[in-house]
Scaffold this active site. Structure first.
Site, short mmCIF file in Angstrom:
data_model
loop_
_atom_site.label_atom_id
_atom_site.label_comp_id
_atom_site.label_asym_id
_atom_site.label_seq_id
_atom_site.Cartn_x
_atom_site.Cartn_y
_atom_site.Cartn_z
N ASP A 56 -2.01 2.76 2.66
CA ASP A 56 -1.33 2.91 3.93
C ASP A 56 -1.69 4.29 4.46
O ASP A 56 -1.52 5.28 3.74
CB ASP A 56 0.18 2.80 3.68
CG ASP A 56 0.93 2.32 4.90
OD1 ASP A 56 0.28 1.95 5.89
OD2 ASP A 56 2.17 2.31 4.85
N GLN A 105 12.33 -1.56 -0.24
CA GLN A 105 11.38 -2.21 0.66
C GLN A 105 11.95 -3.49 1.29
O GLN A 105 11.25 -4.18 2.00
CB GLN A 105 10.10 -2.56 -0.09
CG GLN A 105 9.34 -1.36 -0.58
CD GLN A 105 8.77 -0.55 0.55
OE1 GLN A 105 8.49 -1.06 1.63
NE2 GLN A 105 8.61 0.75 0.33
N PRO A 162 0.80 -1.22 0.00
CA PRO A 162 0.00 0.00 0.00
C PRO A 162 0.84 1.27 0.00
O PRO A 162 1.73 1.41 0.81
CB PRO A 162 -0.79 -0.12 1.31
CG PRO A 162 0.11 -0.91 2.20
CD PRO A 162 0.85 -1.87 1.31
#
Length: 1060
Positions: free
Chosen positions: A97, A571, A58
């Site tokens: 998010d 990430q 997200p």
RNA sequence: GGGCCUUUAGCUCAGUUGGUUAGAGCGUGCCUCUGAUAAGGGCAAGGUCUCAGGUUCGAGCCCUGAAAGGCCCA
């Protein structure tokens, strides 16, 4: 030649202009998808099929989307689209998010706040309400971008991390961890932002490293027993000196006592590591009076620099520690347990007091009278001045080093001992590593490299955040006895508190207001103040997006783990880790089976694009000009997915020119001619494919095979680049060589085959392109397929992936045609060298290919070569020939692998052979024998390449073993034919500029110099047929005619034409 | 300081299990083809494959070391 245009009364393709406005075309397709709800149909249609699970990482919609988001979404999109066409059921829930510091910071900025007190004074309730709004402040732009680029994800059912149901699932996970003793409260030195007033997680700290100029100070710690002798320590954080508790030395390092002169002539003694003396003292004279190992220093007491804070334990002595290095400083390390992780460790080991001179706001406590209330960094100079005044400062300077800053507000971080909450991930380190072994990482090096290393060195996950807008940590603690309980659901909290909390907003401050009686001591249970790390939010999405386990147990089971996820490499420690850690601890399962880890997009200077650097390129600059397809295609084809890439908008434009338009023009050509001829697709037609058709189909199905394999292997480059090559060959070889077949009058089997072949190629291409270039694919499909077959799926994205027909894949044919293309290219090169334009017919071109097969291949493809090169005849160069000599090239690959170290000798022997004789044998397919190093070797024809060298009288071009030799002599016939072709060219040009339709008939009047007139006369039939002229005559063009005058080859032509 | 990645033409990038003359596209200059083309074709200029060692008959590719850049972690 010439043609009759047949118009069938039936259905036709929609006419297609060779010019295309891609942006307009894409917008029309978007409209169509929306009207017909194609995305949802594409998912629904595959219900019951095997599921293909994709998880959306997200984003937060509180900032503008950038090109890096388009990158991620392009790669997220292509594989589920592909799998859907393969029959998989792939629901792709979007997600947002919404929590966390970035959102809070934006709101703080808006309100003009700079610290937490202001937020609390303003009211957490009101503050969080603003955060809730802010989290979606750019939602419309995000949705527009998502939609426009053709990213198909289900946005209507997108999960939102701030929803109660989402939070409740997180609570359930945390309760699960609590029950397994994986959630604990500990004390640790943490990176802490004094401005934001919260500890930062490791991944947050990582975001904020930057070069910083800090003080570099050497300070004397005078020994109590011998005040003329000092321990010399080094630090870059003078503000920690009031909190000094000890000095650390390495037990095995050699230390020395050095005597030196002070400015006033007195002597002093300093203790430091031997290895660093020269570095510290430089050129100044000194005497080493004593040497000893670090062990000998243990327990030496020194006078504390400051005494502001009361001590609860003995302090200010030398302690031993293995982490002390002699890389820089003095080998004696100032130790302040409250402000360094290693310091804390040492402090725990030897029982040092935790001296805290600084408050959580980063300002000195009132006890520290000279600097009370001063921000630590601001106090540095004054502390140094004070030390100097007291003769304790040995030297001061500055140092530039990398130091962590708060990734949002740029405040330098403190390392600060604080109580906080942890997840005990380190206990399951082996499982984290073991499960990672079963994940397919693309690129592969991430698995055991960046990600694997990170897991192998796993430390507990610092979960607590002392903030406002986030998922509250569901731990309640008794104010009286300290008992702690973790709450795993709203129902559980309702029971405990005796209130129905179904409607309770699970954010602060509302949850904070829920208290209940301690089951042990009848005190009051209050929630602890912490929120949790937002990475835990996003890492919980496999469960929380379904409100699992409270609802949707079936859906969760079907949708876990993911087959595929994709994010950028940054990430690794973020979302990839949080997903992996949570599912390992919770389910002992991987969370994703395949993962593409994208390289970062860099700007033109090779710097990371980030909002803070202000070098982010807006996706709209690309989307509005070149469209989504070209943008996506560029991202797929420019470099391997995992590689970082420099981004340039110009390169996206190149996609249009070299790929989109090539394909579009092929498509437009096909449609326009098919309409003129009334050709329509007929699945049952029996087609007699020409060799050229067979080659194209072989190449096409080779392409289907390769692209399919690439998709199965998550190889985006291999799924796209070969399509570029194929389209190039389709347009610039197949179509160029087939033009006459479409143009000719008779609607014979050959023409039918050409249409059928081209049609098959275009339709197959539309499907192969669908996952990568969804718009263009749709455009082709709608016109080529849907116009004729109302029963066909209504979108290419509802169609099935093309099945490869291996029976038409003919590798030999592929190789042969590649050779023919090369020979044609050499023929053109030879023409060029001889300065013979293609329009001038030549008598003959002879080829050599270095293999015994050449004769057959040249003969087999003679019509293609004569036509392409405009020669009357092609043949193989004659071995016995007048025209060539030969040389031999012993092939290292074959011979080297076969004979190893003997190869150089064999090579010499081959080069020593009579080349003409050996070439003759080899070209006949016979072996040759050589003697080398006392041995005899039998060499096969494919182990020695024969290279032809043309002698005089030919225009020659060669590359490697291939050669084209052109006879350039002209005779009268050839000259006249050449002139006739020039005339045709002029008339065609004129037709075009006069704006005539392809099928318009014309009449022509011309005047020409004598030789040209003779050529026109001789080739009248040819000229009129080519140009659709019904009447041609010599004479001055009439008033109503389009006219052009041109000179070439020493002749002059004036020609006029008008519609007949 | 540690880990991972990258380094090949002016730019963006290919380069198969190591094979002797390292390629493409873009850009530049010249030439050329074309009733599908915004294109295509050809030629030319442009390279110490970052550097130094090593292995091998043979290294852009494998090994060791170094340098520069990027990302991640300290």
């Amino acid at each position: 030649m010439g043609r009759e245009f047949l118009f069938s009364g039936g259905r036709m393709f929609k006419n297609v202009s060779p010019k295309v406005d891609v942006v307009k075309m894409e917008e029309a397709i978007l409209q169509m998808w929306k009207e017909k709800d194609i995305f949802h149909k594409s998912v629904k249609q595959r219900e019951g099929g095997p599921s293909y699970v994709f998880f959306e990482g997200p984003p937060t919609a509180n900032g503008h989307p950038g090109v890096h988001h388009v990158l991620a979404r392009s790669f997220k999109d292509m594989f589920p689209r592909y799998k859907t066409m393969r029959g998989y059921h792939s629901i792709r829930r979007g997600g947002w998010d919404t929590h966390g510091l970035p959102v809070e910071i934006e709101v703080e900025k808006k309100l003009g706040f700079t610290n937490k007190q202001q937020i609390e004074a303003y009211g957490i309730d009101k503050f969080n309400a603003l955060c809730r709004e802010s989290a979606f402040s750019y939602i419309q732009e995000w949705e527009k971008m998502t939609d426009r680029m053709g990213y198909w994800a289900d946005m209507e059912t997108a999960y939102v991390t701030y929803k109660n149901s989402y939070i409740e699932s997180i609570w359930w996970i945390l309760k699960n961890f609590w029950d397994k003793d994986l959630l604990y409260q500990g004390f640790k030195v943490v990176p802490y932002c004094p401005r934001c007033g919260t500890p930062l997680s490791d991944h947050e700290v990582a975001l904020g490293y930057d070069d910083a100029e800090d003080p570099s100070v050497f300070v004397r710690m005078r020994l109590i027993d011998d005040p003329d002798t000092s321990l010399l320590i080094w630090t870059t954080t003078p503000w920690t000196l009031p909190s000094n508790a000890a000095v650390a030395a390495h037990p095995d390092v050699t230390y020395v006592v050095v005597e030196r002169s002070l400015e006033d002539g007195r002597k002093e003694k300093l203790i430091m590591a031997e290895a660093l003396v020269a570095k510290v003292l430089g050129d100044e004279p000194y005497t080493i009076v004593k040497k000893m190992p670090g062990k000998a220093l243990e327990g030496m007491k020194y006078t504390p620099l400051y005494n502001f804070i009361k001590l609860d334990k003995p302090a200010h002595f030398v302690a031993l520690a293995d982490y002390v290095s002699t890389e820089d400083g003095t080998g004696l390390v100032h130790t302040a347990p409250a402000y360094g992780a290693e310091d804390m460790m040492l402090g725990n080991a030897v029982g040092l007091p935790v001296i805290q001179a600084v408050g959580p706001d980063g300002k000195f406590l009132p006890e520290v009278t000279p600097w009370a209330g001063v921000f630590i960094k601001d106090a540095d100079p004054s502390i140094m001045d004070d030390l100097k005044k007291r003769g304790l400062l040995f030297r001061r300077g500055t140092i530039v080093h990398t130091y962590p800053f708060c990734w949002r507000c740029k405040t330098p971080l403190l390392y600060f001992a604080r109580p906080t909450w942890y997840i005990r991930t380190s206990r399951l380190k082996d499982r984290l590593v073991g499960l990672n072994d079963t994940i397919n990482w693309y690129p592969g090096h991430i698995k055991n490299g960046r990600f694997g290393n990170w897991l192998a060195n796993n430390i507990d996950w610092a979960l607590g955040r002392e903030r406002y807008w986030g998922t509250p940590l569901p731990v309640w603690q008794c104010q009286e006895c300290g008992k702690q309980e973790c709450i795993g659901s709203v129902e559980e909290l309702s029971k405990k508190s005796g209130r129905d909390l179904k409607e309770l907003d699970l954010h602060r401050p509302h949850v904070d207001n829920i208290t209940y009686t301690c089951p042990d001591c009848k005190g009051t249970m209050h929630r602890v103040p912490e929120l949790i790390d937002v990475w835990f939010d996003s890492g919980s999405m496999p469960y929380a997006q379904w409100h699992y386990p409270f609802e949707n147990q079936k859906e969760f089971k079907e949708q876990f783990p993911a087959d595929y996820i994709c994010e950028a490499v940054d990430q690794t420690r973020g979302w990839f880790y949080s997903l992996h850690a949570i599912s390992t601890l919770l389910n002992d399962s991987v969370c994703f089976k395949n993962v593409i880890c994208l390289g970062l997009i860099l700007d033109g200077e090779g710097q990371k694009m980030s909002k803070s650097r202000g070098n982010v390129v807006s996706p709209w600059d690309i989307l509005d000009v070149h469209g989504a397809d070209a943008f996506r295609w560029y991202l797929y084809t420019a470099s391997p997915a995992g590689q970082e890439r420099r981004f340039s908008a110009d390169l996206v434009g190149e996609v249009i020119r070299t790929f989109t338009l090539t394909l579009w023009n092929t498509y437009s050509f096909f449609v326009n001619y098919a309409n003129l001829d009334g050709w329509t697709p007929d699945k049952n037609a029996k087609v007699e494919y020409s060799p050229l058709d067979q080659w194209l189909r072989s190449a096409l199905h080779t392409l289907v095979r390769d692209v399919t394999n690439a998709y199965e292997n998550y190889d985006s480059l291999a799924a796209t680049r070969p399509i570029e090559t194929f389209v190039d060959q389709l347009s610039n070889w197949y179509l160029r060589r087939s033009r006459r077949r479409f143009w000719k009058t008779e609607s014979d089997a050959d023409k039918q085959a050409a249409y059928a072949t081209l049609y098959e190629a275009l339709v197959t291409l539309s499907k192969l392109l669908a996952p990568a270039m969804p718009f263009l694919a749709e455009e082709l499909y709608q016109n080529l397929v849907r116009s004729f077959d109302p029963n066909a799926p209504e979108s290419v994205h509802l169609a099935d992936w093309p099945e490869v027909d291996l029976s038409v894949v003919d590798e030999k044919l592929n190789r042969e045609m590649a050779l023919v293309m090369k020979l044609a290219s050499l023929g053109h090169a030879a023409r060029n060298k001889a300065n013979r334009k293609v329009r001038q017919p030549l008598a003959e071109c002879a080829f050599s290919t270095g293999s015994a097969e050449e004769g057959r291949i040249i003969k087999q493809y003679a019509d293609i070569l004569t036509d392409e090169l405009n020669v009357k005849k092609v043949r193989a160069l004659n071995a016995a020939g007048e025209a060539v000599s030969y040389s031999l090239n012993p092939l290292p690959k074959q011979l080297g692998q076969k004979y190893g170290p003997k190869f150089p000798a064999i090579r010499q022997a081959v080069l020593a052979l009579n080349p003409e004789e050996a070439a003759r044998l080899l070209l006949e397919g016979k072996n040759v024998t050589v003697k080398a190093a006392g041995e005899s070797f039998e060499l096969l024809p494919d182990e020695v390449e024969v290279r032809a060298n043309a002698r005089e009288g030919f225009a020659v071009a060669n590359e490697g073993a291939s050669l084209a030799a052109l006879v350039t002599d002209l005779n009268e016939d050839l000259i006249l034919e050449g002139l006739a072709r020039e005339v045709v060219r002029r008339i065609q040009d004129l037709r075009k500029t006069a704006g005539l339709e392809i099928s318009d008939r014309i009449q022509v009047l011309y005047t020409a110099t004598p030789k040209l007139a003779q050529a026109v006369e001789a080739y009248k039939e040819y000229i009129t047929a080519e140009t659709l002229t019904v009447k041609i005559g010599s004479g001055t063009p009439a008033q109503n005619m389009a006219v052009v005058t041109d000179s070439f080859d020493g002749e002059t032509l004036t020609v006029g034409l008008a519609k007949a």
